[in-house]
Design an enzyme around this catalytic site. Structure first.
Site, PDB file in Angstrom:
ATOM      1  N   PRO A  25      76.292 -80.111 110.239  1.00  0.00           N
ATOM      2  CA  PRO A  25      77.401 -79.400 109.595  1.00  0.00           C
ATOM      3  C   PRO A  25      78.430 -80.302 108.934  1.00  0.00           C
ATOM      4  O   PRO A  25      79.188 -79.860 108.076  1.00  0.00           O
ATOM      5  CB  PRO A  25      78.037 -78.655 110.769  1.00  0.00           C
ATOM      6  CG  PRO A  25      77.727 -79.507 111.956  1.00  0.00           C
ATOM      7  CD  PRO A  25      76.382 -80.109 111.705  1.00  0.00           C
ATOM      8  N   ASP A  48      73.185 -82.543  98.828  1.00  0.00           N
ATOM      9  CA  ASP A  48      73.869 -81.327  98.375  1.00  0.00           C
ATOM     10  C   ASP A  48      75.378 -81.443  98.515  1.00  0.00           C
ATOM     11  O   ASP A  48      75.888 -82.317  99.210  1.00  0.00           O
ATOM     12  CB  ASP A  48      73.422 -80.132  99.231  1.00  0.00           C
ATOM     13  CG  ASP A  48      72.015 -79.703  98.902  1.00  0.00           C
ATOM     14  OD1 ASP A  48      71.541 -80.022  97.814  1.00  0.00           O
ATOM     15  OD2 ASP A  48      71.404 -79.033  99.758  1.00  0.00           O
ATOM     16  N   LYS A  70      74.266 -78.449  94.706  1.00  0.00           N
ATOM     17  CA  LYS A  70      73.996 -77.010  94.743  1.00  0.00           C
ATOM     18  C   LYS A  70      75.092 -76.293  95.509  1.00  0.00           C
ATOM     19  O   LYS A  70      75.586 -76.744  96.502  1.00  0.00           O
ATOM     20  CB  LYS A  70      72.655 -76.737  95.413  1.00  0.00           C
ATOM     21  CG  LYS A  70      71.511 -77.036  94.512  1.00  0.00           C
ATOM     22  CD  LYS A  70      70.287 -76.227  94.832  1.00  0.00           C
ATOM     23  CE  LYS A  70      69.950 -76.240  96.299  1.00  0.00           C
ATOM     24  NZ  LYS A  70      68.830 -75.379  96.621  1.00  0.00           N
ATOM     25  N   GLY A 102      73.273 -78.909 107.471  1.00  0.00           N
ATOM     26  CA  GLY A 102      72.773 -78.168 108.631  1.00  0.00           C
ATOM     27  C   GLY A 102      71.326 -78.486 108.924  1.00  0.00           C
ATOM     28  O   GLY A 102      70.926 -79.653 108.997  1.00  0.00           O
ATOM     29  N   THR A 131      72.337 -76.617 112.869  1.00  0.00           N
ATOM     30  CA  THR A 131      72.717 -75.592 111.899  1.00  0.00           C
ATOM     31  C   THR A 131      74.181 -75.180 112.099  1.00  0.00           C
ATOM     32  O   THR A 131      74.746 -75.325 113.189  1.00  0.00           O
ATOM     33  CB  THR A 131      71.748 -74.391 111.978  1.00  0.00           C
ATOM     34  OG1 THR A 131      71.948 -73.576 110.820  1.00  0.00           O
ATOM     35  CG2 THR A 131      71.946 -73.564 113.231  1.00  0.00           C
ATOM     36  N   ALA A 132      74.791 -74.653 111.032  1.00  0.00           N
ATOM     37  CA  ALA A 132      76.226 -74.353 111.058  1.00  0.00           C
ATOM     38  C   ALA A 132      76.596 -73.387 112.186  1.00  0.00           C
ATOM     39  O   ALA A 132      77.664 -73.540 112.802  1.00  0.00           O
ATOM     40  CB  ALA A 132      76.656 -73.788 109.705  1.00  0.00           C
ATOM     41  N   MET A 183      77.036 -67.604 104.305  1.00  0.00           N
ATOM     42  CA  MET A 183      77.317 -67.270 102.898  1.00  0.00           C
ATOM     43  C   MET A 183      77.902 -65.872 102.759  1.00  0.00           C
ATOM     44  O   MET A 183      77.439 -65.071 101.945  1.00  0.00           O
ATOM     45  CB  MET A 183      76.031 -67.404 102.067  1.00  0.00           C
ATOM     46  CG  MET A 183      75.551 -68.834 101.959  1.00  0.00           C
ATOM     47  SD  MET A 183      73.988 -69.017 101.084  1.00  0.00           S
ATOM     48  CE  MET A 183      72.816 -68.875 102.410  1.00  0.00           C
TER      49      MET A 183
HETATM   50  N1  SAH Z   1      71.090 -75.208 106.020  1.00  0.00           N
HETATM   51  C1  SAH Z   1      72.475 -74.896 106.336  1.00  0.00           C
HETATM   52  C2  SAH Z   1      72.925 -73.626 105.665  1.00  0.00           C
HETATM   53  C3  SAH Z   1      73.022 -73.747 104.157  1.00  0.00           C
HETATM   54  S1  SAH Z   1      73.571 -72.282 103.395  1.00  0.00           S
HETATM   55  C4  SAH Z   1      72.651 -74.843 107.868  1.00  0.00           C
HETATM   56  O1  SAH Z   1      71.641 -74.843 108.586  1.00  0.00           O
HETATM   57  O2  SAH Z   1      73.784 -74.819 108.336  1.00  0.00           O
HETATM   58  C5  SAH Z   1      75.306 -72.606 103.202  1.00  0.00           C
HETATM   59  C6  SAH Z   1      76.123 -71.836 104.204  1.00  0.00           C
HETATM   60  O3  SAH Z   1      76.053 -72.460 105.475  1.00  0.00           O
HETATM   61  C7  SAH Z   1      77.593 -71.757 103.890  1.00  0.00           C
HETATM   62  O4  SAH Z   1      77.901 -70.763 102.947  1.00  0.00           O
HETATM   63  C8  SAH Z   1      78.162 -71.420 105.255  1.00  0.00           C
HETATM   64  O5  SAH Z   1      77.943 -70.059 105.573  1.00  0.00           O
HETATM   65  C9  SAH Z   1      77.264 -72.266 106.158  1.00  0.00           C
HETATM   66  N2  SAH Z   1      77.846 -73.588 106.449  1.00  0.00           N
HETATM   67  C10 SAH Z   1      77.393 -74.786 106.070  1.00  0.00           C
HETATM   68  N3  SAH Z   1      78.147 -75.785 106.572  1.00  0.00           N
HETATM   69  C11 SAH Z   1      79.103 -75.200 107.301  1.00  0.00           C
HETATM   70  C12 SAH Z   1      80.191 -75.695 108.103  1.00  0.00           C
HETATM   71  N4  SAH Z   1      80.431 -76.990 108.239  1.00  0.00           N
HETATM   72  N5  SAH Z   1      80.980 -74.774 108.737  1.00  0.00           N
HETATM   73  C13 SAH Z   1      80.742 -73.458 108.637  1.00  0.00           C
HETATM   74  N6  SAH Z   1      79.732 -72.942 107.893  1.00  0.00           N
HETATM   75  C14 SAH Z   1      78.928 -73.788 107.242  1.00  0.00           C
END
Ligand code: SAH
Length: 264
Positions: A25, A48, A70, A102, A131-132, A183
């Protein structure tokens, strides 16, 4: 073609290959050791917008780093251009890291890149990341599942491909569910209206963690009926995870109801 486990154990093959690496994250110390190793060995790193600079900085000193920028609904590099660039670099013999925020397997467009690598006959692997939703839950100190309360975790995106109708979220919110929405921030008012229209209680608790594990981290605990106003007042924006939890009915209440029904 996937990477041979014996090659993996010995380090990466000398020929070109593509690694989809989970950047986690934000904070660099949430990278896996394997991610750190792939970054150190990389010749080129395509990353990204949501990947924090301190993670990109883990690439080796000779690695070229390429921002592919992106963003939800806004692609400075179209996916096909990214696919072509990573394949071209790997075909030129480079060790390519495709660094994704993530976990690459969660809303990460990994399929397209794996397909492109396979079509070119290149070895490809995924290095999972935090993941987030996991990071957000940890920052709130509130587990994603809570015994007796929530025994189902649903990870969903509120954003789908242009022209596609998003699935109605209330269908996922059966009692005992934690819904982690990715998102979602730009559609929050639509989500609120839809959930209320589908019978989700206005006082349902909502937790939002924005920028989890970054310097911009913010957290908000609110209720469905006032989520949009509270988000606006707090100035919370992307990237964020929106948690909606529907707990199971309390066990005691359930037992009392069973007894009442049994009594007749
Ligand atoms: N592959 C990533 C998700 C990518 S889609 C993962 O596994 O986390 C992008 C979305 O991920 C963002 O719109 C948000 O909803 C979430 N996201 C990514 N980084 C974040 C963070 N540091 N804190 C909170 N949400 C996050």
């Amino acid at each position: 073609m996937s990477l041979d486990p014996t090659l993996l154990a010995a380090g990466l093959p000398a020929t070109g290959h593509i690694c989809l690496v989970g950047a986690g994250p934000g904070a660099a110390d949430l990278l896996t050791l394997r991610a750190v190793r792939r970054l150190a060995e990389a010749d080129v790193v395509f990353y990204d917008r949501l990947v924090e600079p301190e993670v990109v900085a883990m690439a080796g000193p000779r690695a070229e780093t390429v921002f592919v920028g992106k963003e939800v609904g806004l692609h400075s590099w179209p996916q096909e251009k990214i696919d072509a660039a990573i394949v071209a670099a790997a075909l030129a013999g480079k060790r390519v890291v495709r660094l994704k925020s993530g976990d690459p397997s969660v809303f990460g467009r990994a399929c397209e890149e794996i397909e492109a690598a396979r079509a070119a006959g290149l070895p490809v692997e995924i290095v999972p990341g935090v993941t987030a939703a996991s990071a957000a839950a940890a920052q709130m100190l509130r587990p994603l599942t809570e015994r007796g309360q929530t025994d189902r975790l649903v990870i969903a995106t509120a954003t789908c491909r242009p022209g596609e109708q998003p699935q109605r979220l209330a269908a996922s919110l059966t009692p005992g569910t934690t819904l982690a929405l990715y998102m979602a921030m730009h559609r929050l008012h639509l989500i609120r209206d839809e959930l209320l229209a589908d019978g989700i209680a206005p006082d349902t608790a909502i937790d939002i963690v924005s920028g989890a594990e970054t310097r911009r981290q913010r957290m908000l605990a609110t209720r469905l009926e006032c989520v949009c106003e509270d988000v606006a007042a707090a100035g919370i924006g992307n990237p964020a995870i929106v948690f909606i939890r529907i707990a199971k009915p309390a066990l005691a209440a359930g037992l009392a109801e069973t007894a009442r029904l049994a009594a007749g």
